[in-house]
Design an enzyme around this catalytic site. Structure first.
Site, PDB file in Angstrom:
ATOM      1  N   SER A 105       0.830  -1.198   0.000  1.00 36.44           N
ATOM      2  CA  SER A 105       0.000   0.000   0.000  1.00 36.44           C
ATOM      3  C   SER A 105       0.871   1.259   0.000  1.00 36.44           C
ATOM      4  CB  SER A 105      -0.969  -0.041   1.177  1.00 36.44           C
ATOM      5  OG  SER A 105      -1.989   0.926   1.027  1.00 36.44           O
TER       6      SER A 105
ATOM      7  N   ASP B  80      -5.866  -3.164  -2.658  1.00 38.67           N
ATOM      8  CA  ASP B  80      -4.799  -2.806  -1.728  1.00 38.67           C
ATOM      9  C   ASP B  80      -4.143  -4.039  -1.100  1.00 38.67           C
ATOM     10  OD1 ASP B  80      -3.626  -1.963   0.911  1.00 38.67           O
ATOM     11  OD2 ASP B  80      -4.353   0.000   0.238  1.00 38.67           O
TER      12      ASP B  80
END
Length: 276
Positions: A38, A163
Protein backbone atom coordinates in the site's frame (compact mmCIF):
# COMPACT_ATOMS: atom_id res chain seq x y z
CA UNK A 1 23.97 -10.34 6.31
CA UNK A 2 20.99 -9.56 4.08
CA UNK A 3 19.11 -6.46 5.21
CA UNK A 4 15.43 -6.02 4.38
CA UNK A 5 13.25 -2.97 4.89
CA UNK A 6 9.57 -3.89 5.35
CA UNK A 7 7.30 -0.91 4.70
CA UNK A 8 3.73 -1.52 5.85
CA UNK A 9 0.42 -0.02 4.83
CA UNK A 10 -1.47 2.75 6.57
CA UNK A 11 -2.61 5.51 4.23
CA UNK A 12 -1.67 9.04 5.24
CA UNK A 13 0.21 7.65 8.24
CA UNK A 14 2.78 6.42 5.74
CA UNK A 15 4.48 9.78 6.25
CA UNK A 16 6.06 8.39 9.42
CA UNK A 17 7.94 5.83 7.31
CA UNK A 18 9.87 8.71 5.77
CA UNK A 19 11.13 9.63 9.23
CA UNK A 20 12.18 6.02 9.82
CA UNK A 21 14.03 5.95 6.51
CA UNK A 22 15.81 9.15 7.50
CA UNK A 23 16.96 7.60 10.78
CA UNK A 24 18.19 4.43 9.06
CA UNK A 25 19.96 6.14 6.18
CA UNK A 26 21.51 8.72 8.53
CA UNK A 27 23.24 5.79 10.21
CA UNK A 28 24.41 4.23 6.99
CA UNK A 29 21.93 1.35 7.06
CA UNK A 30 21.00 0.41 3.48
CA UNK A 31 18.57 -2.27 2.29
CA UNK A 32 19.40 -5.24 0.10
CA UNK A 33 15.68 -5.95 -0.23
CA UNK A 34 12.64 -3.66 0.06
CA UNK A 35 9.12 -5.03 0.55
CA UNK A 36 6.18 -2.65 0.38
CA UNK A 37 2.44 -2.79 0.88
CA UNK A 38 0.00 0.00 0.00
CA UNK A 39 1.54 3.36 0.99
CA UNK A 40 4.63 1.37 1.95
CA UNK A 41 4.89 0.33 -1.68
CA UNK A 42 4.93 4.00 -2.70
CA UNK A 43 7.62 4.94 -0.19
CA UNK A 44 9.51 1.74 -0.94
CA UNK A 45 9.49 2.34 -4.69
CA UNK A 46 11.27 5.67 -4.33
CA UNK A 47 13.70 4.15 -1.85
CA UNK A 48 14.54 1.26 -4.18
CA UNK A 49 15.11 3.76 -6.99
CA UNK A 50 17.36 5.97 -4.85
CA UNK A 51 18.66 4.21 -1.70
CA UNK A 52 20.58 7.25 -0.45
CA UNK A 53 19.82 9.94 2.16
CA UNK A 54 18.67 12.19 -0.69
CA UNK A 55 15.49 10.12 -1.06
CA UNK A 56 14.29 11.40 2.32
CA UNK A 57 14.14 14.97 1.02
CA UNK A 58 12.45 13.74 -2.13
CA UNK A 59 9.81 11.83 -0.17
CA UNK A 60 9.29 14.73 2.22
CA UNK A 61 8.62 17.03 -0.72
CA UNK A 62 6.18 14.49 -2.15
CA UNK A 63 4.26 14.28 1.11
CA UNK A 64 4.33 18.07 1.51
CA UNK A 65 2.87 18.42 -1.97
CA UNK A 66 0.11 15.94 -1.10
CA UNK A 67 -0.89 18.24 1.76
CA UNK A 68 -1.43 21.23 -0.53
CA UNK A 69 -2.65 19.67 -3.79
CA UNK A 70 -5.02 16.96 -4.99
CA UNK A 71 -2.35 14.50 -6.02
CA UNK A 72 -3.94 11.59 -4.18
CA UNK A 73 -7.66 12.12 -3.71
CA UNK A 74 -8.07 14.67 -6.42
CA UNK A 75 -11.77 15.47 -6.53
CA UNK A 76 -13.87 17.91 -4.56
CA UNK A 77 -16.94 16.78 -2.62
CA UNK A 78 -19.44 17.17 -5.48
CA UNK A 79 -17.48 15.03 -7.93
CA UNK A 80 -16.72 12.55 -5.18
CA UNK A 81 -20.42 12.05 -4.45
CA UNK A 82 -21.22 11.80 -8.15
CA UNK A 83 -18.56 9.15 -8.65
CA UNK A 84 -19.75 7.17 -5.65
CA UNK A 85 -23.30 7.17 -7.00
CA UNK A 86 -22.22 6.37 -10.56
CA UNK A 87 -19.83 3.53 -9.71
CA UNK A 88 -21.30 2.21 -6.51
CA UNK A 89 -17.81 0.98 -5.57
CA UNK A 90 -15.40 3.87 -4.96
CA UNK A 91 -15.15 7.57 -4.13
CA UNK A 92 -12.08 8.72 -6.03
CA UNK A 93 -10.33 8.30 -9.37
CA UNK A 94 -6.87 6.71 -9.40
CA UNK A 95 -5.75 9.11 -12.15
CA UNK A 96 -4.24 11.86 -9.90
CA UNK A 97 -2.12 9.34 -7.98
CA UNK A 98 -1.08 7.58 -11.18
CA UNK A 99 -0.02 10.86 -12.80
CA UNK A 100 2.05 11.87 -9.78
CA UNK A 101 3.75 8.47 -9.65
CA UNK A 102 4.56 8.59 -13.35
CA UNK A 103 6.08 12.01 -12.80
CA UNK A 104 8.27 10.59 -10.02
CA UNK A 105 9.08 7.14 -11.36
CA UNK A 106 8.58 7.38 -15.12
CA UNK A 107 8.52 4.09 -17.01
CA UNK A 108 10.87 2.31 -14.60
CA UNK A 109 10.67 -1.47 -14.46
CA UNK A 110 10.89 -3.18 -11.08
CA UNK A 111 13.65 -5.48 -12.29
CA UNK A 112 15.81 -2.50 -13.31
CA UNK A 113 15.87 -0.86 -9.86
CA UNK A 114 19.25 -0.70 -8.09
CA UNK A 115 17.71 -2.35 -5.01
CA UNK A 116 15.51 -5.42 -5.17
CA UNK A 117 11.87 -4.47 -4.62
CA UNK A 118 8.76 -6.58 -4.08
CA UNK A 119 5.29 -5.03 -3.96
CA UNK A 120 2.22 -6.71 -2.45
CA UNK A 121 -1.33 -6.50 -3.81
CA UNK A 122 -4.51 -8.55 -3.43
CA UNK A 123 -5.68 -10.39 -6.55
CA UNK A 124 -9.44 -10.35 -6.92
CA UNK A 125 -9.75 -13.18 -9.44
CA UNK A 126 -7.44 -15.53 -7.51
CA UNK A 127 -8.44 -14.27 -4.04
CA UNK A 128 -4.73 -14.38 -3.29
CA UNK A 129 -1.71 -12.45 -2.13
CA UNK A 130 0.28 -11.34 -5.18
CA UNK A 131 3.85 -10.09 -5.26
CA UNK A 132 5.01 -7.86 -8.09
CA UNK A 133 8.70 -8.58 -8.66
CA UNK A 134 8.96 -7.42 -12.27
CA UNK A 135 7.14 -5.23 -14.76
CA UNK A 136 6.14 -1.55 -14.68
CA UNK A 137 6.79 -0.05 -11.26
CA UNK A 138 3.94 2.46 -11.33
CA UNK A 139 1.36 -0.22 -12.18
CA UNK A 140 2.50 -2.30 -9.20
CA UNK A 141 2.33 0.61 -6.76
CA UNK A 142 -1.12 1.72 -7.95
CA UNK A 143 -2.37 -1.86 -7.57
CA UNK A 144 -0.91 -2.14 -4.08
CA UNK A 145 -2.51 1.15 -3.03
CA UNK A 146 -6.03 0.54 -4.41
CA UNK A 147 -7.81 1.07 -1.09
CA UNK A 148 -11.22 -0.66 -1.20
CA UNK A 149 -14.04 1.85 -1.34
CA UNK A 150 -11.74 4.81 -1.90
CA UNK A 151 -10.02 3.90 -5.18
CA UNK A 152 -11.12 1.51 -7.95
CA UNK A 153 -9.56 -1.92 -8.37
CA UNK A 154 -6.39 -1.63 -10.47
CA UNK A 155 -6.14 -3.68 -13.64
CA UNK A 156 -2.70 -5.07 -14.49
CA UNK A 157 -2.71 -7.38 -17.48
CA UNK A 158 -5.87 -9.46 -17.30
CA UNK A 159 -6.13 -9.32 -13.53
CA UNK A 160 -7.63 -6.88 -11.05
CA UNK A 161 -6.06 -5.93 -7.73
CA UNK A 162 -6.97 -4.30 -4.44
CA UNK A 163 -4.80 -2.81 -1.73
CA UNK A 164 -2.09 -5.17 -0.52
CA UNK A 165 -3.07 -4.45 3.07
CA UNK A 166 -6.10 -6.68 2.56
CA UNK A 167 -3.82 -9.73 2.47
CA UNK A 168 -0.49 -8.70 4.01
CA UNK A 169 -0.22 -5.29 5.61
CA UNK A 170 3.20 -5.71 7.26
CA UNK A 171 5.01 -8.42 5.28
CA UNK A 172 7.60 -9.50 7.83
CA UNK A 173 7.20 -13.19 6.99
CA UNK A 174 7.84 -12.51 3.31
CA UNK A 175 11.15 -10.83 4.17
CA UNK A 176 12.26 -13.85 6.20
CA UNK A 177 11.13 -16.25 3.49
CA UNK A 178 13.18 -14.31 0.93
CA UNK A 179 16.36 -14.83 2.94
CA UNK A 180 16.65 -11.67 5.03
CA UNK A 181 18.81 -12.08 8.12
CA UNK A 182 18.25 -8.53 9.41
CA UNK A 183 14.83 -6.92 9.06
CA UNK A 184 13.75 -3.37 9.82
CA UNK A 185 9.97 -3.07 10.10
CA UNK A 186 8.69 0.37 9.15
CA UNK A 187 5.12 0.40 10.46
CA UNK A 188 2.82 3.36 10.82
CA UNK A 189 2.02 3.17 14.51
CA UNK A 190 -1.35 1.46 14.44
CA UNK A 191 -0.07 -1.78 15.97
CA UNK A 192 1.01 0.16 19.06
CA UNK A 193 -2.35 1.74 19.86
CA UNK A 194 -5.03 0.03 22.00
CA UNK A 195 -8.27 -1.00 20.33
CA UNK A 196 -11.68 -0.28 21.83
CA UNK A 197 -15.11 -1.70 21.11
CA UNK A 198 -16.49 0.03 17.98
CA UNK A 199 -19.35 2.48 18.46
CA UNK A 200 -20.16 3.37 14.83
CA UNK A 201 -20.55 1.35 11.61
CA UNK A 202 -17.27 2.57 10.11
CA UNK A 203 -15.48 1.73 13.35
CA UNK A 204 -16.54 -1.89 12.96
CA UNK A 205 -14.65 -2.16 9.66
CA UNK A 206 -11.61 -0.33 11.03
CA UNK A 207 -11.35 -2.41 14.18
CA UNK A 208 -11.93 -5.66 12.27
CA UNK A 209 -9.12 -4.82 9.87
CA UNK A 210 -6.82 -3.88 12.74
CA UNK A 211 -7.41 -7.22 14.44
CA UNK A 212 -6.54 -9.06 11.22
CA UNK A 213 -3.47 -6.89 10.61
CA UNK A 214 -2.09 -7.24 14.11
CA UNK A 215 -2.88 -10.93 14.42
CA UNK A 216 -0.86 -11.81 11.32
CA UNK A 217 2.02 -9.51 12.19
CA UNK A 218 2.40 -10.77 15.75
CA UNK A 219 2.15 -14.37 14.57
CA UNK A 220 4.90 -13.81 12.00
CA UNK A 221 7.00 -11.98 14.57
CA UNK A 222 6.71 -14.95 16.95
CA UNK A 223 7.71 -17.33 14.14
CA UNK A 224 10.93 -15.52 13.16
CA UNK A 225 13.66 -18.18 13.30
CA UNK A 226 16.78 -17.97 15.39
CA UNK A 227 19.54 -16.05 13.65
CA UNK A 228 17.22 -13.47 12.09
CA UNK A 229 17.43 -10.01 13.67
CA UNK A 230 14.20 -7.97 13.65
CA UNK A 231 13.81 -4.32 14.61
CA UNK A 232 10.29 -2.85 14.75
CA UNK A 233 10.81 0.89 14.50
CA UNK A 234 8.60 3.21 16.57
CA UNK A 235 6.24 5.72 14.98
CA UNK A 236 5.55 9.14 16.49
CA UNK A 237 3.01 11.87 15.94
CA UNK A 238 -0.04 9.61 15.61
CA UNK A 239 -3.21 10.00 17.67
CA UNK A 240 -6.90 9.14 17.92
CA UNK A 241 -7.42 11.78 15.22
CA UNK A 242 -6.17 9.19 12.77
CA UNK A 243 -9.16 6.92 13.47
CA UNK A 244 -11.76 9.32 12.10
CA UNK A 245 -13.68 8.38 8.98
CA UNK A 246 -12.20 11.40 7.16
CA UNK A 247 -8.62 10.78 8.26
CA UNK A 248 -7.60 9.41 4.85
CA UNK A 249 -7.71 12.98 3.51
CA UNK A 250 -5.97 14.61 6.46
CA UNK A 251 -2.46 15.46 5.27
CA UNK A 252 -1.96 18.14 7.92
CA UNK A 253 1.22 17.93 9.94
CA UNK A 254 2.89 15.33 7.69
CA UNK A 255 6.23 17.09 8.09
CA UNK A 256 5.80 17.11 11.86
CA UNK A 257 5.07 13.38 11.80
CA UNK A 258 8.18 12.80 9.71
CA UNK A 259 10.46 14.75 12.04
CA UNK A 260 9.02 13.33 15.26
CA UNK A 261 9.39 9.80 13.95
CA UNK A 262 12.89 10.44 12.63
CA UNK A 263 13.92 11.46 16.15
CA UNK A 264 12.14 8.53 17.83
CA UNK A 265 13.48 5.99 15.35
CA UNK A 266 16.98 7.38 15.65
CA UNK A 267 16.94 7.04 19.43
CA UNK A 268 15.59 3.49 19.08
CA UNK A 269 18.37 2.49 16.67
CA UNK A 270 21.05 4.04 18.87
CA UNK A 271 19.71 2.26 21.96
CA UNK A 272 19.68 -1.02 20.02
CA UNK A 273 23.27 -0.49 18.92
CA UNK A 274 22.37 -0.80 15.23
CA UNK A 275 25.29 -0.14 12.90
CA UNK A 276 25.65 -0.30 9.16
Amino acid sequence: MTTAFVLGGGGVLGAVEVGMLGALLDRGVRPDLVLGTSVGALNGALLAQDPTPAVVDRLTALWRRAATTRDVYGDGPVRTVRRAVATGTHLYSASPLTRRLRGELGATLIEDLPVRLEVCAASIERAAEHWFTSGPLVDAVVASAAVPGLLPPAKVGDEHFLDGGVVNSIPLGRAVAQGATRVFVLQVGRIDRPLTVPQRPWDVARVSFEIARRHRFHRELAEVPDGVEVHVLPAAGTSARDDRITSHRDFRDVETRIELTRTAAGAFLDDAGVVA
